[in-house]
Motif scaffolding. Structure first.
Motif, PDB file in Angstrom:
ATOM      1  N   VAL A 159     -44.559  11.472 -27.810  1.00  0.00           N
ATOM      2  CA  VAL A 159     -45.211  12.402 -27.825  1.00  0.00           C
ATOM      3  C   VAL A 159     -45.176  13.770 -28.011  1.00  0.00           C
ATOM      4  CG1 VAL A 159     -47.848  12.551 -26.757  1.00  0.00           C
ATOM      5  CG2 VAL A 159     -47.094  10.814 -27.835  1.00  0.00           C
ATOM      6  N   ALA A 160     -44.625  14.469 -26.488  1.00  0.00           N
ATOM      7  CA  ALA A 160     -44.022  15.491 -26.379  1.00  0.00           C
ATOM      8  C   ALA A 160     -44.077  16.526 -27.974  1.00  0.00           C
ATOM      9  CB  ALA A 160     -43.626  15.525 -25.400  1.00  0.00           C
ATOM     10  N   LEU A 161     -42.702  15.869 -28.661  1.00  0.00           N
ATOM     11  CA  LEU A 161     -42.338  16.335 -29.710  1.00  0.00           C
ATOM     12  C   LEU A 161     -43.176  16.505 -31.048  1.00  0.00           C
ATOM     13  CD1 LEU A 161     -39.101  14.276 -29.489  1.00  0.00           C
ATOM     14  CD2 LEU A 161     -38.839  16.501 -28.726  1.00  0.00           C
ATOM     15  N   GLY A 162     -44.008  15.859 -30.651  1.00  0.00           N
ATOM     16  CA  GLY A 162     -45.698  15.579 -32.119  1.00  0.00           C
ATOM     17  C   GLY A 162     -45.480  14.773 -32.880  1.00  0.00           C
ATOM     18  N   TYR A 163     -44.980  13.473 -32.469  1.00  0.00           N
ATOM     19  CA  TYR A 163     -45.452  12.066 -33.128  1.00  0.00           C
ATOM     20  C   TYR A 163     -46.742  11.725 -32.904  1.00  0.00           C
ATOM     21  CZ  TYR A 163     -40.194  12.964 -34.871  1.00  0.00           C
ATOM     22  OH  TYR A 163     -39.396  12.910 -35.216  1.00  0.00           O
ATOM     23  N   SER A 164     -47.722  11.604 -34.308  1.00  0.00           N
ATOM     24  CA  SER A 164     -48.425  10.592 -34.290  1.00  0.00           C
ATOM     25  C   SER A 164     -48.147   9.622 -33.206  1.00  0.00           C
ATOM     26  CB  SER A 164     -49.227  10.554 -35.343  1.00  0.00           C
ATOM     27  OG  SER A 164     -48.591   9.571 -36.129  1.00  0.00           O
ATOM     28  N   GLU A 165     -49.625   9.235 -32.290  1.00  0.00           N
ATOM     29  CA  GLU A 165     -49.513   7.462 -31.911  1.00  0.00           C
ATOM     30  C   GLU A 165     -49.512   6.188 -33.180  1.00  0.00           C
ATOM     31  OE1 GLU A 165     -51.860   9.017 -27.633  1.00  0.00           O
ATOM     32  OE2 GLU A 165     -52.464   7.433 -28.865  1.00  0.00           O
ATOM     33  N   ARG A 166     -49.801   6.433 -33.671  1.00  0.00           N
ATOM     34  CA  ARG A 166     -49.541   5.725 -35.113  1.00  0.00           C
ATOM     35  C   ARG A 166     -48.195   5.400 -35.341  1.00  0.00           C
ATOM     36  NH1 ARG A 166     -53.036   2.951 -38.384  1.00  0.00           N
ATOM     37  NH2 ARG A 166     -54.612   3.755 -37.910  1.00  0.00           N
ATOM     38  N   GLU A 167     -46.865   6.404 -35.895  1.00  0.00           N
ATOM     39  CA  GLU A 167     -45.991   6.348 -36.617  1.00  0.00           C
ATOM     40  C   GLU A 167     -45.075   6.044 -34.693  1.00  0.00           C
ATOM     41  OE1 GLU A 167     -45.507  10.627 -36.551  1.00  0.00           O
ATOM     42  OE2 GLU A 167     -45.118  10.396 -38.787  1.00  0.00           O
ATOM     43  N   ILE A 168     -45.505   6.123 -33.378  1.00  0.00           N
ATOM     44  CA  ILE A 168     -44.545   5.921 -32.715  1.00  0.00           C
ATOM     45  C   ILE A 168     -45.630   4.197 -32.204  1.00  0.00           C
ATOM     46  CG2 ILE A 168     -44.570   5.628 -29.496  1.00  0.00           C
ATOM     47  CD1 ILE A 168     -45.067   9.185 -30.026  1.00  0.00           C
ATOM     48  N   ALA A 169     -46.572   3.335 -32.525  1.00  0.00           N
ATOM     49  CA  ALA A 169     -47.312   2.144 -32.556  1.00  0.00           C
ATOM     50  C   ALA A 169     -45.748   1.369 -33.226  1.00  0.00           C
ATOM     51  CB  ALA A 169     -47.796   2.398 -32.735  1.00  0.00           C
ATOM     52  N   LYS A 170     -45.876   2.172 -34.631  1.00  0.00           N
ATOM     53  CA  LYS A 170     -44.931   1.560 -35.747  1.00  0.00           C
ATOM     54  C   LYS A 170     -43.001   0.930 -34.947  1.00  0.00           C
ATOM     55  CE  LYS A 170     -47.024   2.732 -39.493  1.00  0.00           C
ATOM     56  NZ  LYS A 170     -47.361   2.759 -40.984  1.00  0.00           N
ATOM     57  N   VAL A 171     -42.626   2.305 -34.173  1.00  0.00           N
ATOM     58  CA  VAL A 171     -41.144   2.885 -34.046  1.00  0.00           C
ATOM     59  C   VAL A 171     -41.505   1.237 -32.627  1.00  0.00           C
ATOM     60  CG1 VAL A 171     -39.549   4.059 -32.364  1.00  0.00           C
ATOM     61  CG2 VAL A 171     -40.892   4.909 -34.996  1.00  0.00           C
ATOM     62  N   ARG A 172     -42.506   1.916 -31.684  1.00  0.00           N
ATOM     63  CA  ARG A 172     -42.504   0.918 -30.601  1.00  0.00           C
ATOM     64  C   ARG A 172     -42.581  -0.785 -30.787  1.00  0.00           C
ATOM     65  NH1 ARG A 172     -44.495   2.043 -25.626  1.00  0.00           N
ATOM     66  NH2 ARG A 172     -44.189  -0.180 -24.270  1.00  0.00           N
ATOM     67  N   LYS A 173     -42.982  -0.737 -32.118  1.00  0.00           N
ATOM     68  CA  LYS A 173     -43.043  -2.512 -32.670  1.00  0.00           C
ATOM     69  C   LYS A 173     -41.451  -2.758 -33.220  1.00  0.00           C
ATOM     70  CE  LYS A 173     -45.303  -5.248 -35.373  1.00  0.00           C
ATOM     71  NZ  LYS A 173     -46.648  -5.944 -36.636  1.00  0.00           N
ATOM     72  N   ALA A 174     -40.964  -1.775 -33.763  1.00  0.00           N
ATOM     73  CA  ALA A 174     -39.122  -1.979 -34.124  1.00  0.00           C
ATOM     74  C   ALA A 174     -38.798  -2.025 -32.504  1.00  0.00           C
ATOM     75  CB  ALA A 174     -39.180  -1.142 -34.384  1.00  0.00           C
ATOM     76  N   LEU A 175     -38.754  -0.822 -32.030  1.00  0.00           N
ATOM     77  CA  LEU A 175     -37.732  -0.972 -30.903  1.00  0.00           C
ATOM     78  C   LEU A 175     -38.189  -2.423 -29.910  1.00  0.00           C
ATOM     79  CD1 LEU A 175     -37.327   2.790 -30.737  1.00  0.00           C
ATOM     80  CD2 LEU A 175     -35.961   0.823 -31.824  1.00  0.00           C
ATOM     81  N   SER A 176     -39.137  -3.142 -29.924  1.00  0.00           N
ATOM     82  CA  SER A 176     -39.985  -3.957 -28.292  1.00  0.00           C
ATOM     83  C   SER A 176     -38.693  -4.735 -27.776  1.00  0.00           C
ATOM     84  CB  SER A 176     -40.745  -5.002 -28.403  1.00  0.00           C
ATOM     85  OG  SER A 176     -40.447  -5.244 -29.894  1.00  0.00           O
TER      86      SER A 176
END
Length: 195
Positions: A159-176
């Motif tokens: 988030v601090a790097l400027g990525y959107s929460e939608r992008e982060i949510a997809k990555v979070r799902k992949a890394l969970s």
């Protein structure tokens, strides 16, 4: 109900297109008529056949997803087919779903014919009912709900790097499913985001 109409575009104007289907011209009201060209052949338009006692109108869409959104909007008190078509014409279904889920009246009132009352009604009637239109949608407030784990810290860094929460949510799902350090999560997330 007519599922779709397929054929060459015979005519384009500001409100509708005409499709030539085996010599019969179908007048189809579409969100953005100038997306089509009169020379386009084999255009498929997914339709909604709107029937009232005084009119029958075909509304057409480029995808089933757009048509489904149109149908959902018609279920809202105060929104008719012209209003729903104008909303679908915005083209950003994900932003609309986010605005409905977060009850963002400011965004919703930007559409023609949608005032504060209708915006509230949209949120009331449709909140939580659009998941099939956006299967990857993750509400903003629930993104970091699990506590201060390494994955949460990595997501906060993104988030601090400027990525959107939608992008982060997809990555979070992949890394969970992975167990890594915060630094390793960040590196892996950046690799996924830059693909």
């Amino acid at each position: 109900m007519i599922e779709f109409v397929k054929g060459p575009v015979a005519y384009v104007c500001a409100e509708y297109i005409t499709l030539d289907v085996s010599g019969v011209g179908y007048k189809v009201h579409v969100p953005n008529p100038f997306f089509y060209r009169e020379q386009d052949e084999h255009v498929i338009v997914f339709t909604h056949h709107y029937v009232r006692e005084d009119q029958q109108t075909l509304y057409g869409f480029r995808s089933r997803r757009e048509r489904e959104l149109f149908n959902k909007l018609l279920s809202v008190s105060g929104i008719g087919p012209k209003g729903a078509l104008a909303i679908v014409a915005s083209g950003d279904i994900d932003a609309l779903i986010d605005a409905i889920e977060t009850e963002n009246e400011k965004y919703l009132t930007k559409f023609p014919g949608v005032g504060k009352k209708t915006a509230k009604q949209m949120a009331l009637d449709l909140k939580g009912k659009l998941s099939e239109l956006a299967p990857d949608y993750v509400p903003n407030e629930g993104l970091f709900a699990q506590g201060a784990s390494e994955l949460d810290e990595a997501c906060e860094a993104l988030v601090a790097l400027g990525y959107s929460e939608r992008e982060i949510a997809k990555v979070r799902k992949a890394l969970s499913g992975e167990i890594l350090t915060t630094d390793a999560y960040i590196k892996r997330a950046l690799q996924l985001l830059l693909k």
